[in-house]
Design an enzyme around this catalytic site. Structure first.
Site, mmCIF file in Angstrom:
data_model
loop_
_atom_site.group_PDB
_atom_site.id
_atom_site.type_symbol
_atom_site.label_atom_id
_atom_site.label_comp_id
_atom_site.label_asym_id
_atom_site.label_seq_id
_atom_site.Cartn_x
_atom_site.Cartn_y
_atom_site.Cartn_z
ATOM 1 N N LYS A 4 -7.304 -13.101 10.485
ATOM 2 C CA LYS A 4 -8.224 -13.194 9.346
ATOM 3 C C LYS A 4 -7.620 -13.987 8.197
ATOM 4 O O LYS A 4 -8.290 -14.831 7.585
ATOM 5 C CB LYS A 4 -8.611 -11.801 8.854
ATOM 6 C CG LYS A 4 -9.588 -11.835 7.668
ATOM 7 C CD LYS A 4 -10.036 -10.444 7.260
ATOM 8 C CE LYS A 4 -11.008 -10.526 6.080
ATOM 9 N NZ LYS A 4 -11.487 -9.177 5.669
ATOM 10 N N HIS A 5 -6.354 -13.734 7.876
ATOM 11 C CA HIS A 5 -5.735 -14.329 6.684
ATOM 12 C C HIS A 5 -4.679 -15.390 7.020
ATOM 13 O O HIS A 5 -4.662 -16.466 6.421
ATOM 14 C CB HIS A 5 -5.098 -13.225 5.842
ATOM 15 C CG HIS A 5 -6.053 -12.174 5.384
ATOM 16 N ND1 HIS A 5 -7.000 -12.395 4.414
ATOM 17 C CD2 HIS A 5 -6.201 -10.871 5.779
ATOM 18 C CE1 HIS A 5 -7.696 -11.284 4.214
ATOM 19 N NE2 HIS A 5 -7.236 -10.348 5.029
ATOM 20 N N HIS B 267 0.431 -4.397 3.327
ATOM 21 C CA HIS B 267 -0.932 -4.528 3.838
ATOM 22 C C HIS B 267 -1.144 -5.955 4.334
ATOM 23 O O HIS B 267 -1.566 -6.174 5.455
ATOM 24 C CB HIS B 267 -1.955 -4.176 2.759
ATOM 25 C CG HIS B 267 -3.359 -4.109 3.279
ATOM 26 N ND1 HIS B 267 -4.405 -3.557 2.579
ATOM 27 C CD2 HIS B 267 -3.907 -4.534 4.449
ATOM 28 C CE1 HIS B 267 -5.521 -3.648 3.292
ATOM 29 N NE2 HIS B 267 -5.244 -4.245 4.431
ATOM 30 N N GLN C 26 0.835 -1.198 0.000
ATOM 31 C CA GLN C 26 0.000 0.000 0.000
ATOM 32 C C GLN C 26 0.875 1.255 0.000
ATOM 33 O O GLN C 26 1.870 1.338 0.728
ATOM 34 C CB GLN C 26 -0.865 -0.038 1.264
ATOM 35 C CG GLN C 26 -1.869 1.060 1.433
ATOM 36 C CD GLN C 26 -2.658 0.828 2.728
ATOM 37 O OE1 GLN C 26 -2.228 1.256 3.799
ATOM 38 N NE2 GLN C 26 -3.784 0.157 2.626
ATOM 39 N N HIS D 230 -4.927 -8.522 13.271
ATOM 40 C CA HIS D 230 -6.021 -8.670 12.303
ATOM 41 C C HIS D 230 -5.571 -9.468 11.092
ATOM 42 O O HIS D 230 -6.279 -10.380 10.635
ATOM 43 C CB HIS D 230 -6.521 -7.292 11.874
ATOM 44 C CG HIS D 230 -7.447 -7.329 10.698
ATOM 45 N ND1 HIS D 230 -8.784 -7.657 10.805
ATOM 46 C CD2 HIS D 230 -7.225 -7.106 9.372
ATOM 47 C CE1 HIS D 230 -9.345 -7.625 9.611
ATOM 48 N NE2 HIS D 230 -8.425 -7.292 8.726
ATOM 49 N N GLU D 231 -4.401 -9.139 10.559
ATOM 50 C CA GLU D 231 -3.918 -9.820 9.357
ATOM 51 C C GLU D 231 -3.665 -11.303 9.627
ATOM 52 O O GLU D 231 -3.987 -12.161 8.799
ATOM 53 C CB GLU D 231 -2.647 -9.140 8.834
ATOM 54 C CG GLU D 231 -2.882 -7.757 8.259
ATOM 55 C CD GLU D 231 -3.875 -7.767 7.104
ATOM 56 O OE1 GLU D 231 -3.706 -8.589 6.181
ATOM 57 O OE2 GLU D 231 -4.831 -6.966 7.127
ATOM 58 N N PHE E 25 -3.107 -4.123 13.978
ATOM 59 C CA PHE E 25 -3.084 -4.371 12.533
ATOM 60 C C PHE E 25 -2.541 -5.771 12.239
ATOM 61 O O PHE E 25 -3.135 -6.549 11.500
ATOM 62 C CB PHE E 25 -2.223 -3.291 11.874
ATOM 63 C CG PHE E 25 -2.164 -3.334 10.376
ATOM 64 C CD1 PHE E 25 -3.133 -3.953 9.613
ATOM 65 C CD2 PHE E 25 -1.112 -2.716 9.711
ATOM 66 C CE1 PHE E 25 -3.059 -3.966 8.222
ATOM 67 C CE2 PHE E 25 -1.029 -2.712 8.323
ATOM 68 C CZ PHE E 25 -2.007 -3.347 7.582
#
Length: 230
Positions: free
Chosen positions: A121-122, A64, A36, A117-118, A114
């Site tokens: 989720k992923h 990102h 990003q 979350h990454e 951050f």
């Protein structure tokens, strides 16, 4: 005896259900590696921008995420709630992550929210090939390998607020990385299309870049886009 048999049956059923969930969660075709441009994040009418508590990031592309995907364009997410983000597992990477994977979300943070979350989720959807440390280490390595800003500057494309051809941007990144990127644009406060995110693809073993099997939907750019300063 009947009670023991019933108990054994229930245990086996739970094990099979667990294995089924794990197998589904680890089934994916490739990764998107997404970087990003911070100037576009901060110059968008749709998002507020706060520098990290560690200070303003460098004027460079930031990571990102690394996202498992399917060839049909869909993707798995939140695959293993039993494996949350655990910062001590990546303690040797934190300095590198603060530099190359900074958060720009508000309120200001140090990055842990951050990164959590990454991963949750992923990253948990890629546990079959990358554990938590491997997930972050691999992603950091990809940023150093691809050197997007260097590739663009070599082609005379600079983050100075000028407008450039979308095709020239793609060509410059392909020349620098060896692979065709997908470019996502957002719009600044005046409604101008600007270079926002760059997608490249990684094979599902996490071992090397590949040509993307499919490109994302949305975030399309016009033929001419801005490359804002930061």
């Amino acid at each position: 005896m009947r009670m023991e048999s019933k108990f054994s049956f229930l245990i086996n059923l739970l094990v099979l259900q667990y294995l089924a969930v794990v197998c589904v969660s680890q089934d994916f075709d490739f990764f998107y590696f997404v970087q990003q441009w911070p100037g576009s994040y901060c110059d968008s009418a749709k998002s507020s921008c706060c520098y990290p508590t560690t200070g303003k990031p460098a004027a460079d592309f930031g990571i990102h995420g690394l996202w498992p995907n399917y060839n049909d364009g869909s993707y798995p997410q939140n695959c293993d709630s039993g494996n949350p983000f655990d910062e001590p597992k990546i303690s040797d990477l934190i300095g590198n992550m603060r530099k190359n994977w900074p958060t720009l979300a508000c309120p200001s943070g140090s990055g842990e929210t951050f990164w959590s979350h990454e991963w949750e989720k992923h990253g948990t959807c890629s546990e079959s090939v990358l554990d938590q440390h491997g997930y972050f280490e691999t992603t950091l390595g990809l940023k150093q390998q691809t050197k997007l800003l260097q590739a663009l500057k070599t082609a005379g494309i600079n983050p100075d607020g000028s407008t450039y051809s979308l095709e020239n941007i793609k060509d410059a990144i392909k020349e620098g990385t060896g692979y065709t990127p997908w470019i996502e644009c957002n719009r600044d406060s005046s409604g101008n299309s600007q270079l926002y995110q760059v997608y490249l693809c990684l094979d599902n073993s996490g071992s090397g870049l590949i040509e993307c099997p499919v490109f994302p939907r949305g975030g399309k750019c016009g033929p001419e886009i801005e490359f804002p300063s930061f």
